[in-house]
Design an enzyme around this catalytic site. Structure first.
Site, PDB file in Angstrom:
ATOM      1  N   SER A  26       1.115  -1.388  -0.093  1.00 16.17           N
ATOM      2  CA  SER A  26      -0.551   0.253   0.060  1.00 16.17           C
ATOM      3  C   SER A  26       0.720   0.851   0.293  1.00 16.17           C
ATOM      4  CB  SER A  26      -0.733  -0.147   1.179  1.00 16.17           C
ATOM      5  OG  SER A  26       0.347   0.477   2.019  1.00 16.17           O
ATOM      6  N   LYS A  27       0.285   2.644  -0.421  1.00 17.72           N
ATOM      7  CA  LYS A  27       0.944   4.136  -0.207  1.00 17.72           C
ATOM      8  C   LYS A  27       2.415   3.722   1.051  1.00 17.72           C
ATOM      9  CE  LYS A  27      -1.738   6.952  -2.393  1.00 17.72           C
ATOM     10  NZ  LYS A  27      -3.577   6.355  -2.293  1.00 17.72           N
ATOM     11  N   ARG A  28       2.124   3.272   2.225  1.00 16.92           N
ATOM     12  CA  ARG A  28       3.019   3.538   3.027  1.00 16.92           C
ATOM     13  C   ARG A  28       4.215   2.857   2.453  1.00 16.92           C
ATOM     14  NH1 ARG A  28       1.533  -0.884   6.693  1.00 16.92           N
ATOM     15  NH2 ARG A  28       0.296  -1.487   5.361  1.00 16.92           N
ATOM     16  N   HIS A  29       3.855   1.641   1.569  1.00 13.54           N
ATOM     17  CA  HIS A  29       5.575   0.867   1.320  1.00 13.54           C
ATOM     18  C   HIS A  29       6.024   2.086   0.317  1.00 13.54           C
ATOM     19  CE1 HIS A  29       3.158  -2.091   3.210  1.00 13.54           C
ATOM     20  NE2 HIS A  29       4.283  -2.509   3.234  1.00 13.54           N
ATOM     21  N   GLY A  30       5.623   3.256   0.062  1.00 16.49           N
ATOM     22  CA  GLY A  30       5.992   4.082  -1.193  1.00 16.49           C
ATOM     23  C   GLY A  30       5.205   4.468  -1.830  1.00 16.49           C
TER      24      GLY A  30
END
Ligand code: GLU
Length: 467
Positions: free
Chosen positions: A238-242
């Site tokens: 998800s976005k948390r991973h870049g």
């Protein structure tokens, strides 16, 4: 039978890495069977669907080069057809109107939860002959009460579902709009889809969809449910991973071929081969060989592949994509050296097209100012006469090529008994404004004589001003 696959994104968000991989697998499967790849935009959720996302999906697919043979189709343009199917299912007794109130359904759910049962509709309105109340009804599919549905998944093998586990699904809401499982089934049938390749978050929908297809008199297509992609922490990517959106990778300077190459290896392998051209992917990929387990996204490997493609891909291909980044920087590349030659000069030292674009800039426009540190170190009073001599010698050069330029620079270092760097480095700062550029002879050859001499004069004046 023509193989037909489809990619059916909902425009409720950007085209992300997982979607792009599913699209790639579908595309490869169609292409390797001389089949058709269909693009279908599933935009029936009017609240969450946005034109901005439709545009981003189309742009992302075009950038990746995953061209469709049919479509794009838009589900919002097919409501009449869905209505006709719903009417027919009703007429044939394969669907029925359900008048249950929200309150009744909630109470039912609570009881089932309390009794540790799976929440499901209890078929209360299945056999009504008259409307029991004034509630605007929803339409439910009359799911078989017994038997099993077998999904022969190309990746997961056989998965069996018990019909008793599946309740009577709502196929039209009380406002008449069709729901996801109905529209997908109608479209897959109408469009002649032979292979449904999609994320495994849809696996639980598949037995329901097969039952509806059968009720409509169609044969179910083959299915392949692709496992999900995880971040390094084991959580769903998800976005948390870049960056997760495809266009973000474009913006960050990745080549589409590098991204596709990375994605094809995510859950699929062919021996220990890491680099696949599009043609190799098309010839070698097999949907049946996709791993059942989830795969982990590795941004370092993607960067490595990008560098590999920057170095080894056809320079005109790289140049085409570099041009987009140059335009983004507001740099006009129509005057100056051919961009593909600049690519060749810069490709060894760039990890991304963004870096390459920054490095290519001075070939096309004069820089605003010298990098302060580079100027302090190299544009010194001592360097002034060296640059003047260089200007005089270069002025005399008739055949402006790297070899001749190399001889001039080397010759000057020899006569002045200077290390080559003492000549090349001030020259580099003079023409590029920085202390890093491709080899100086190549740099000057690309820049051209007039620009080189102009920039030398600018540096000489700068030194004389003693700034
Ligand atoms: N529109 C669905 C989604 O974006 C995909 C439906 C399908 O592939 O069957 O999740």
């Amino acid at each position: 039978m023509t193989v037909k696959t489809r990619f059916a994104p909902s425009p409720t968000g950007h085209l992300h890495i997982g979607g792009a991989r599913t699209a790639l697998f579908s595309w490869l499967h169609a292409k390797q069977h001389q089949g058709h790849f269909v693009l279908r935009i599933e935009d029936t959720d009017r609240e969450r669907s946005m034109q901005e996302y439709v545009d981003a999906i189309l742009e992302g697919m075009a950038w990746l080069g995953l061209d469709h043979d049919e479509g794009p189709f838009y589900q919002t343009q097919r409501f009449d057809r869905y209505q006709a199917v719903i009417d027919q299912l009703l007429a044939e007794g394969k669907a029925y109107r359900c008048y249950c109130s929200k309150a009744r359904l909630e109470a039912l759910r609570e009881t089932q939860m309390r009794d540790k049962q799976k929440p499901r509709y209890d078929g209360h309105c299945r056999d009504l002959t008259e409307p029991p109340n004034e509630n605007p009804p929803v339409i439910r599919f009359r799911n078989p009460l017994s038997g099993q549905v077998q999904v022969n998944d190309l990746i997961r093998g056989t998965v069996v579902f018990d019909n008793r586990e599946l309740d009577d699904l709502i196929i039209a809401r009380s406002d008449g709009t069709p729901t996801y499982n109905l529209t997908v089934v109608v479209d897959d049938a109408d469009m002649g889809i032979t292979h449904v390749i999609r994320g495994d978050d849809h696996l639980n929908n598949t037995p329901r969809q097969i039952n509806i297809l059968e009720a409509m008199g169609y044969q179910a297509p083959a299915y392949a449910h692709v496992p999900m992609i995880l971040g390094a922490d084991g959580k769903r990517l998800s976005k948390r991973h870049g960056a997760v959106s495809v266009l973000q990778y474009r913006d960050e300077g990745y080549l589409p071929d590098a991204l596709l190459n990375y994605l094809v290896r995510l859950g699929w392998a062919h021996g220990d081969q890491e680099v696949f051209s599009r043609e190799e992917m098309r010839d070698l990929f097999k949907i049946e060989e996709v791993n059942r387990a989830a795969s982990t996204f590795n941004p370092d490997k993607l960067l490595w592949l990008n560098q590999h493609y920057l170095k080894n891909a056809d320079s005109s291909y790289v140049a085409r994509h570099l041009q987009w980044h140059m335009a983004r920087l507001g740099v006009d590349v129509s005057q100056g050296p051919p961009l593909s030659e600049v690519v060749v000069a810069l490709r060894e030292r760039s990890k991304t097209l963004v870096e390459m674009a920054v490095g290519a800039r001075f070939f096309y426009e004069n820089f605003a100012e010298y990098e302060p540190k580079a100027a302090r170190k190299n544009l010194t009073a001592e360097a002034g006469p060296v640059l003047q001599a260089l200007a005089a010698h270069l002025e005399e050069v008739a055949h402006w090529d790297a070899e001749t330029i190399h001889r001039v620079v080397e010759g000057l270092a020899e006569t002045r008994e200077l290390k080559l760097g003492k000549v090349a480095q001030p020259l580099r700062v003079a023409v590029s404004g920085t202390s890093v550029s491709p080899p100086i002879d190549v740099t000057l050859a690309l820049l051209g004589k007039a620009t080189t001499l102009d920039r030398l004069q600018r540096a000489i004046a700068f030194i004389e001003r003693g700034e």
